[in-house]
Design a protein around this motif. Structure first.
Motif, mmCIF file in Angstrom:
data_model
loop_
_atom_site.group_PDB
_atom_site.id
_atom_site.type_symbol
_atom_site.label_atom_id
_atom_site.label_comp_id
_atom_site.label_asym_id
_atom_site.label_seq_id
_atom_site.Cartn_x
_atom_site.Cartn_y
_atom_site.Cartn_z
ATOM 1 N N GLU A 54 0.846 -1.312 0.183
ATOM 2 C CA GLU A 54 -0.074 -0.062 0.129
ATOM 3 C C GLU A 54 0.610 1.375 -0.034
ATOM 4 O OE1 GLU A 54 -2.782 -0.241 3.096
ATOM 5 O OE2 GLU A 54 -3.475 -1.870 2.520
ATOM 6 N N ARG A 55 1.828 1.394 0.986
ATOM 7 C CA ARG A 55 2.671 2.613 0.891
ATOM 8 C C ARG A 55 3.558 2.830 -0.222
ATOM 9 N NH1 ARG A 55 3.856 5.477 5.333
ATOM 10 N NH2 ARG A 55 3.293 4.047 6.676
ATOM 11 N N GLU A 56 3.954 1.696 -0.839
ATOM 12 C CA GLU A 56 4.849 1.882 -1.945
ATOM 13 C C GLU A 56 3.986 2.318 -3.161
ATOM 14 O OE1 GLU A 56 7.507 -1.003 -4.987
ATOM 15 O OE2 GLU A 56 6.051 -1.931 -3.417
ATOM 16 N N ASP A 59 3.060 6.080 -2.650
ATOM 17 C CA ASP A 59 4.090 6.900 -3.062
ATOM 18 C C ASP A 59 4.367 6.987 -4.523
ATOM 19 O OD1 ASP A 59 4.444 7.416 -0.485
ATOM 20 O OD2 ASP A 59 6.261 5.956 -0.052
ATOM 21 N N SER A 64 -2.707 9.258 -1.108
ATOM 22 C CA SER A 64 -2.711 8.879 0.091
ATOM 23 C C SER A 64 -2.847 7.527 0.272
ATOM 24 C CB SER A 64 -3.751 9.450 1.152
ATOM 25 O OG SER A 64 -5.048 8.907 0.752
ATOM 26 N N ARG A 65 -2.026 6.903 1.329
ATOM 27 C CA ARG A 65 -2.210 5.478 1.555
ATOM 28 C C ARG A 65 -3.800 4.973 1.844
ATOM 29 N NH1 ARG A 65 1.418 2.162 6.067
ATOM 30 N NH2 ARG A 65 0.529 0.084 5.650
#
Length: 481
Positions: A54-56, A59, A64-65
């Motif tokens: 999710e974070r990758e 970004d 947003s995550r």
């Protein structure tokens, strides 16, 4: 069944595949879900593909995550994504009845409100029922045998061979192998002639299921671009020399999706190129009978070279539900194919073969009606496009079952998503691309009745307007991948 994750798509690559998914002023989890879903439906995110964390992904997309998490949650609810703690998330297809729609409309849908322009398959002819009745009378004589016919019934092979002979290619029944459709025939030839790691030359664009068959054997498709007039034979010849493909897959008769046909001079040049490079070519003749001109057709490719293996089908000429096709090759190759076939299946259904044999007895009558109907529907689609989408450009083909339309901007995958929301399904250009490009193009078949074609184009025009109302900064300037 839920597939476990296999291949991995990096965040950067997924962003590239998504393209201009956030054309609206503010990105939303809904628009991102629709874009990812379309990638799955187009086959560009195959089932089992592991998605980025999710974070990758957040970004890489610049969002947003939370938005990414909501997107994944929505796709899990729809059955397009599965997740497991410690293993992440990966692509899957919906279970149950929704799985019928998992090919992005590539196959017919049970949703009677949805107009399907994503598949180019005509309805069955009225002669089909009478042919089935006649076949039933011949069926009892088959019951005394074991029912396995790896070559195909002789009566059917004889009638297929007769049609090749009439086209200027003398053929005997020993040179015909009946298969479960042209795709089955191509897959059988691939297994016989190509090993993992070898190359197969294809036109670009080309028939999507051929690409899948090539990749399914861990072989590499080598794409040779088509040009406005059809084939660049100099470029094709250069690719044959430089890449040394083990096999070529070509559609010279009303090429799918562009609709162009290679003339006799071009076939002679292609035949010489195949001979010089010792390349065997599978020639897909699925659409050869859908000739909408009064011109004398060029001879089959096998007239010009003995390195051509012809693959035909009953699906476009008669009806896709018969699921029958054939290979036309040398007698020695057919014998080898019969042996190799045992790894896949033991023959085609007897009753279907009897039905097709009966249809071939009245083929001229059936095809005359098919051509007249197709000409009428082609004219209806052309008129509807010129009225509702006049900025789209296309060449009216001399045969085949579809138009290949330049929609003016690299947004066909976005258009396909929007079209679904307006009750019509289309196959974006990327579906016909080896590399997921061709975003300026969309294929539109003219196989539906005229009134449905007009309504489908009206809905498609509304979808196109919705896409262009909020183009965003990169809509008209984004490069085609």
């Amino acid at each position: 069944m839920v597939l476990t994750p296999s291949a991995h798509v990096h965040a950067r690559k997924l962003v590239e595949l998504l393209g201009s998914w956030n054309g609206a002023a503010r990105p939303s989890s809904r628009s991102l879900s629709a874009a990812v879903r379309q990638l799955v439906l187009d086959g560009r995110l195959p089932p089992g593909t592991r998605l980025p964390a999710e974070r990758e992904l957040a970004d890489a997309l610049g969002v947003s995550r939370t938005l990414v998490a909501r997107m994944l949650e929505g796709l899990r609810a729809e059955g397009f994504v599965a997740s497991r703690r410690g293993a992440g998330s990966w692509v899957k297809l919906p279970d149950g009845e929704r799985g019928n729609d998992a090919h992005g409309g590539w196959f017919p849908t049970e949703d009677t409100e949805m107009l399907n322009l994503a598949h180019a398959t005509p309805n069955g002819p009225p002669e089909l029922c009478a042919a089935t009745d006649r076949a039933r009378l011949r069926f009892p004589e088959q019951l005394s045998g074991h029912g396995y016919q790896p070559h195909g019934l002789r009566v059917l092979r004889e009638r297929i061979a007769e049609r090749y002979t009439k086209r200027g290619l003398p053929t005997g029944p020993e040179q015909i192998l009946v298969t479960n459709g042209a795709q089955h025939g191509f897959a059988l030839v691939l297994r016989m002639l190509v090993s993992p790691g070898e190359r197969v030359l294809v036109e670009h664009p080309t028939y999507p299921n051929a690409i899948e068959a090539i990749r399914g054997l861990n072989t590499t498709p080598v794409a040779v671009p088509m040009v406005d007039g059809g084939w660049d034979l100099e470029l094709l010849t250069a690719n044959l020399r430089q890449t040394s493909p083990r096999l070529a897959y070509l559609i010279p008769d009303f090429h799918n999706p562009t609709g162009v046909r290679l003339d006799a001079d071009g076939r002679a040049r292609l035949g010489r190129a195949l001979a010089r490079t010792c390349t065997t070519a599978v020639i897909d003749e699925t659409l050869v009978d859908i000739d909408l001109t009064d011109d004398e057709p060029p001879p089959p490719m096998a007239v010009f070279t003995d390195r051509a293996i012809l693959v035909g089908s009953a699906s476009k000429s008669f009806w896709g539900g018969l699921r029958l096709g054939w290979i036309r090759a040398s007698e020695e190759f057919v014998q080898r194919a019969v042996v190799g076939r045992a790894a896949l299946d033991l023959g085609s259904p007897i009753l279907d073969q009897l039905v097709l044999a009966e249809l071939l007895c009245v083929a001229d009558q059936v095809l005359a009606r098919r051509r007249a109907e197709t000409i009428e529907r082609r004219a209806c689609l052309v008129a509807a496009l010129r009225e509702h989408l006049p900025h789209w450009s296309f060449r009216v083909p001399d045969g085949g079952l579809s138009l290949w339309c330049d929609i003016g901007a690299p947004v066909s995958s976005r258009l396909a998503v929007a079209a679904e929301q307006h009750g019509v399904r289309v196959a974006p250009g990327a579906r016909f691309s080896v590399h997921g490009s061709l975003e300026r193009w969309v294929r539109l078949p003219y196989t539906l009745p005229g009134d449905q074609l007009v309504e489908a184009i009206r809905r498609l025009a509304a979808a196109a307007a919705a896409v262009h109302e909020a183009p965003g900064p990169s809509l008209l300037t984004a490069p085609i991948a």
